[in-house]
Enzyme design. Structure first.
Site, short mmCIF file in Angstrom:
data_model
loop_
_atom_site.label_atom_id
_atom_site.label_comp_id
_atom_site.label_asym_id
_atom_site.label_seq_id
_atom_site.Cartn_x
_atom_site.Cartn_y
_atom_site.Cartn_z
N CYS A 197 0.84 -1.19 0.05
CA CYS A 197 -0.11 0.09 -0.15
C CYS A 197 0.97 1.18 -0.09
O CYS A 197 1.77 1.54 -0.92
CB CYS A 197 -0.91 0.05 1.20
SG CYS A 197 -2.51 1.06 1.11
N HIS A 198 0.75 2.19 0.91
CA HIS A 198 1.37 3.34 1.07
C HIS A 198 2.71 3.21 1.40
O HIS A 198 3.63 4.18 1.78
CB HIS A 198 0.61 4.37 1.80
CG HIS A 198 -0.58 4.94 1.15
ND1 HIS A 198 -1.65 4.11 1.00
CD2 HIS A 198 -0.68 6.26 0.36
CE1 HIS A 198 -2.50 4.88 0.13
NE2 HIS A 198 -1.98 6.09 -0.31
#
Length: 182
Positions: free
Chosen positions: A107-108
């Site tokens: 993800c991030h």
């Protein structure tokens, strides 16, 4: 399933992590026999965006990649944004690449790798909103469930966790990856 007995895996996160992106890989690596250690710039406990509380084992300022076989970087916008502003966390993440050790990022979490200067020339995936950031840092961004590039395992979202966990365990089991570099 790969047996990770005697492997030690660091997880690096702070408040605002995506709960399942910490808890699912944690359960996967410990279920395969590895020990897991929570590293954070925040002391005591950290809290995920959905309320999971995780005890911090080692402050980022005191953590050394020498003590671990692999690193996992959970996502979460707030988590990743704070970690990429913490010099100790960035140095800790970069050291795994310098030592050719497996790293899993979802993800991030890839924002931390951009700050660590380790994505240039690498193929990686992430949450789609990071595609431009990763390309600007020299990475080849692809929209795939899981990508493995010489010990660097990346995935996009919690939906990808089954594939991510499988590949993280596989790469940890393989050990040092000479092509993993900073």
């Amino acid at each position: 399933m790969t047996n990770l007995t005697d492997a030690s895996v660091a997880f690096l996160a702070t408040d605002g992590f995506e709960d399942s992106e910490l808890t699912s890989p944690w359960k996967a690596v410990t279920g395969a026999g590895a020990s897991a250690t929570m590293v954070s710039p925040k002391p005591d406990d950290i809290t995920g965006k959905h309320g999971h509380v995780q005890t911090v084992d080692v402050p980022a300022a005191d953590a050394s990649a020498d003590a671990f076989d692999a690193l996992v970087l959970p996502g979460g916008v707030v988590n990743a944004d704070h970690l990429r502003m913490d010099a100790d966390s960035i140095a800790f993440a970069r050291a795994f690449f310098e030592q050719h050790k497996p790293v899993g990022v979802i993800c991030h979490g890839a924002w931390i790798l951009i700050e660590a200067g380790v994505v240039d020339g690498r193929t990686i995936t992430s949450y789609p909103s990071l595609a431009t950031d990763l390309r600007n840092a020299g990475a080849a961004w692809v929209d795939q469930e899981v990508v493995v590039d010489h010990g660097l395992v990346s995935s996009r979202t919690p939906d990808d966790l089954p594939a991510f966990n499988t590949k993280v365990i596989e790469e940890i089991g393989e050990g040092i990856h000479r092509a993993q570099h900073a």
